[in-house]
Scaffold this motif. Sequence first.
Motif, PDB file in Angstrom:
ATOM      1  N   SER A 248       0.771  -1.039   0.099  1.00 55.17           N
ATOM      2  CA  SER A 248      -0.004  -0.059  -0.102  1.00 55.17           C
ATOM      3  C   SER A 248       0.859   1.391  -0.052  1.00 55.17           C
ATOM      4  O   SER A 248       0.393   2.344   0.002  1.00 55.17           O
ATOM      5  N   GLY A 249       2.124   1.103  -0.055  1.00 57.74           N
ATOM      6  CA  GLY A 249       3.281   2.334  -0.121  1.00 57.74           C
ATOM      7  C   GLY A 249       3.586   2.494  -1.467  1.00 57.74           C
ATOM      8  O   GLY A 249       3.225   1.796  -2.424  1.00 57.74           O
ATOM      9  N   PHE A 250       4.458   3.612  -1.493  1.00 58.84           N
ATOM     10  CA  PHE A 250       5.043   3.890  -2.730  1.00 58.84           C
ATOM     11  C   PHE A 250       5.800   2.950  -3.668  1.00 58.84           C
ATOM     12  O   PHE A 250       5.359   2.683  -4.746  1.00 58.84           O
ATOM     13  N   ILE A 251       6.826   2.356  -3.043  1.00 59.82           N
ATOM     14  CA  ILE A 251       7.621   1.389  -3.732  1.00 59.82           C
ATOM     15  C   ILE A 251       7.019   0.060  -3.682  1.00 59.82           C
ATOM     16  O   ILE A 251       7.062  -0.547  -4.872  1.00 59.82           O
ATOM     17  N   GLY A 252       6.544  -0.582  -2.580  1.00 57.52           N
ATOM     18  CA  GLY A 252       5.932  -1.670  -2.647  1.00 57.52           C
ATOM     19  C   GLY A 252       4.952  -1.820  -3.669  1.00 57.52           C
ATOM     20  O   GLY A 252       4.584  -2.991  -4.464  1.00 57.52           O
ATOM     21  N   GLY A 253       4.118  -1.031  -3.654  1.00 61.41           N
ATOM     22  CA  GLY A 253       2.966  -0.824  -4.881  1.00 61.41           C
ATOM     23  C   GLY A 253       3.276  -0.839  -6.165  1.00 61.41           C
ATOM     24  O   GLY A 253       2.788  -1.641  -7.072  1.00 61.41           O
ATOM     25  N   ARG A 254       4.312  -0.064  -6.359  1.00 62.73           N
ATOM     26  CA  ARG A 254       4.929  -0.067  -7.710  1.00 62.73           C
ATOM     27  C   ARG A 254       5.627  -1.366  -8.260  1.00 62.73           C
ATOM     28  O   ARG A 254       5.670  -1.646  -9.223  1.00 62.73           O
ATOM     29  N   PHE A 255       6.340  -1.926  -7.176  1.00 58.35           N
ATOM     30  CA  PHE A 255       6.970  -3.214  -7.770  1.00 58.35           C
ATOM     31  C   PHE A 255       5.699  -4.412  -7.596  1.00 58.35           C
ATOM     32  O   PHE A 255       5.938  -4.968  -8.748  1.00 58.35           O
ATOM     33  N   ALA A 256       4.771  -4.302  -7.081  1.00 58.96           N
ATOM     34  CA  ALA A 256       3.700  -5.178  -6.978  1.00 58.96           C
ATOM     35  C   ALA A 256       3.018  -5.283  -8.605  1.00 58.96           C
ATOM     36  O   ALA A 256       2.625  -6.267  -9.126  1.00 58.96           O
ATOM     37  N   ARG A 257       2.726  -3.879  -8.780  1.00 61.22           N
ATOM     38  CA  ARG A 257       2.243  -3.605 -10.195  1.00 61.22           C
ATOM     39  C   ARG A 257       3.082  -4.167 -11.217  1.00 61.22           C
ATOM     40  O   ARG A 257       2.821  -4.819 -12.299  1.00 61.22           O
ATOM     41  N   HIS A 258       4.439  -4.049 -11.049  1.00 63.71           N
ATOM     42  CA  HIS A 258       5.143  -4.274 -12.119  1.00 63.71           C
ATOM     43  C   HIS A 258       5.515  -5.787 -12.378  1.00 63.71           C
ATOM     44  O   HIS A 258       5.331  -6.281 -13.427  1.00 63.71           O
ATOM     45  N   ALA A 259       5.163  -6.654 -11.024  1.00 66.49           N
ATOM     46  CA  ALA A 259       5.240  -7.744 -11.216  1.00 66.49           C
ATOM     47  C   ALA A 259       4.307  -8.390 -11.576  1.00 66.49           C
ATOM     48  O   ALA A 259       4.195  -9.538 -12.540  1.00 66.49           O
ATOM     49  N   LEU A 260       2.892  -8.037 -11.556  1.00 63.94           N
ATOM     50  CA  LEU A 260       1.837  -8.138 -12.316  1.00 63.94           C
ATOM     51  C   LEU A 260       1.834  -8.133 -13.669  1.00 63.94           C
ATOM     52  O   LEU A 260       1.448  -9.304 -14.462  1.00 63.94           O
ATOM     53  N   GLU A 261       2.630  -6.875 -14.126  1.00 65.72           N
ATOM     54  CA  GLU A 261       2.441  -6.785 -15.541  1.00 65.72           C
ATOM     55  C   GLU A 261       3.653  -7.688 -16.204  1.00 65.72           C
ATOM     56  O   GLU A 261       3.203  -8.215 -17.377  1.00 65.72           O
ATOM     57  N   GLN A 262       4.486  -8.257 -15.553  1.00 66.12           N
ATOM     58  CA  GLN A 262       5.419  -9.216 -16.113  1.00 66.12           C
ATOM     59  C   GLN A 262       4.785 -10.964 -15.940  1.00 66.12           C
ATOM     60  O   GLN A 262       5.627 -11.659 -16.355  1.00 66.12           O
ATOM     61  N   GLY A 263       3.621 -10.946 -15.583  1.00 66.95           N
ATOM     62  CA  GLY A 263       2.853 -12.221 -15.575  1.00 66.95           C
ATOM     63  C   GLY A 263       3.251 -13.108 -14.219  1.00 66.95           C
ATOM     64  O   GLY A 263       2.796 -14.368 -14.339  1.00 66.95           O
ATOM     65  N   PHE A 264       3.648 -12.609 -13.238  1.00 67.76           N
ATOM     66  CA  PHE A 264       3.855 -13.472 -11.971  1.00 67.76           C
ATOM     67  C   PHE A 264       2.526 -13.193 -11.126  1.00 67.76           C
ATOM     68  O   PHE A 264       1.764 -12.235 -11.219  1.00 67.76           O
ATOM     69  N   GLU A 265       2.620 -14.304 -10.287  1.00 67.88           N
ATOM     70  CA  GLU A 265       1.139 -14.300  -9.503  1.00 67.88           C
ATOM     71  C   GLU A 265       1.618 -13.698  -8.092  1.00 67.88           C
ATOM     72  O   GLU A 265       2.750 -13.755  -7.594  1.00 67.88           O
ATOM     73  N   VAL A 266       1.059 -12.644  -7.733  1.00 69.15           N
ATOM     74  CA  VAL A 266       1.322 -11.937  -6.715  1.00 69.15           C
ATOM     75  C   VAL A 266       0.355 -11.661  -5.519  1.00 69.15           C
ATOM     76  O   VAL A 266      -0.926 -11.626  -5.686  1.00 69.15           O
ATOM     77  N   ARG A 267       0.834 -11.933  -4.308  1.00 74.79           N
ATOM     78  CA  ARG A 267       0.052 -11.903  -3.178  1.00 74.79           C
ATOM     79  C   ARG A 267       0.590 -10.315  -2.386  1.00 74.79           C
ATOM     80  O   ARG A 267       1.762 -10.091  -2.300  1.00 74.79           O
ATOM     81  N   VAL A 268      -0.152  -9.406  -2.076  1.00 74.64           N
ATOM     82  CA  VAL A 268       0.044  -8.399  -1.574  1.00 74.64           C
ATOM     83  C   VAL A 268      -0.191  -8.063  -0.056  1.00 74.64           C
ATOM     84  O   VAL A 268      -1.287  -8.817   0.334  1.00 74.64           O
ATOM     85  N   ASN A 269       0.391  -7.418   1.003  1.00 68.61           N
ATOM     86  CA  ASN A 269       0.100  -7.212   2.250  1.00 68.61           C
ATOM     87  C   ASN A 269       0.282  -5.653   2.236  1.00 68.61           C
ATOM     88  O   ASN A 269       1.222  -5.022   1.779  1.00 68.61           O
ATOM     89  N   GLY A 270      -0.682  -5.262   3.308  1.00 69.53           N
ATOM     90  CA  GLY A 270      -0.380  -3.596   3.499  1.00 69.53           C
ATOM     91  C   GLY A 270      -1.562  -3.259   4.604  1.00 69.53           C
ATOM     92  O   GLY A 270      -2.226  -4.128   4.845  1.00 69.53           O
TER      93      GLY A 270
END
Length: 327
Positions: free
Chosen positions: A9-31
């Motif tokens: 839910s923060g600046f860098i974590g959110g940007r990385f999670a979006r990037h990983a999703l765009e690259q086709g990875f399965e992503v679990r997030v916490n915030g």
Amino acid sequence: MKILVTGASGFIGGRFARHALEQGFEVRVNGRRAEGVAHLLRRGAQFVEGDLSDPHLAQRLCIGVDAVVHCAGATGHWGRAQDFQQNTVQATENIVEGCLKEHVRRLVYLSCASIYRNGRSQLAIKEEPLARRFADAATRSRHLAEQKVFGAAEFGLEVIALRPATVIGAGDVSWLPPLIDLQARRRLSIVGNGLNKVDFTSVHNLTEALLSSVLADPAALGKAYNISNDTPIPLWDVVNYALRQLQMSQVTRYRGYRSTWLKGAVNEGACLLWPGRPRPRWSRHGAHSLNADFTLDIARARHYLDYQPQTTLWAALDEFCAWWQAQ
């Protein structure tokens, strides 16, 4: 591959999670803020809300994931030592234990370059050695959290830590916004001679470095890496560029470093006595960071992570300014 991203839910974590999703990875997030990850849920992320100071939650988050990118932690340099201990050190310890108990293969920890600061100008800083003493509770907690991460390597967990210079891009609320606010109040001055050169990191470059760390070869493991754009620029040129883009007046007044440092000390003292201990507008850390040279040597990241900065600082500033105006 399934990746857990903390601090999403923060600046860098959110940007990385979006990037990983765009690259086709399965992503679990916490915030801590569900509204802060709504854009990730729309892209297919799984969200588990909760505080990482709860060890049971940390372990549950690690179930079934291959890698953890740990971006959560207390931000800034002002606050109570116990808060930094709980939100940075304890949270990291719980994530490490969760990784070990659930047999996660790799943990990438987002640290920060501030752990190098020693009150003087520093150029081409290498990852080792670190200072024996740290400037404040925030940097001390980051160092302790790194130790928790690297200590887990002897139990078979693959670990990497990244230490980025100041990160710029859409969503940054830590570095430029307080300076913009001060200038809007006509209370911002160039500290020292205004020629101090510093390194910055585009958030795009940092997300690429995080992903490279998740996928890195075994030779890259067990190390900390400096991350920056590797183009030192006078800090006040950066500030004034952003102000011009925002159609604000330039910073032209000068103030001596010693008087600014003393002003910061007085402000900190007053805030310590004030109910709620509000964040001071000026601090000793701020005076130093606005006056000193501070650049990183990123040769290790280039060699082991194949890190090549692609997005320029100016592009990152343009992105930030467009986002800021849209707010």
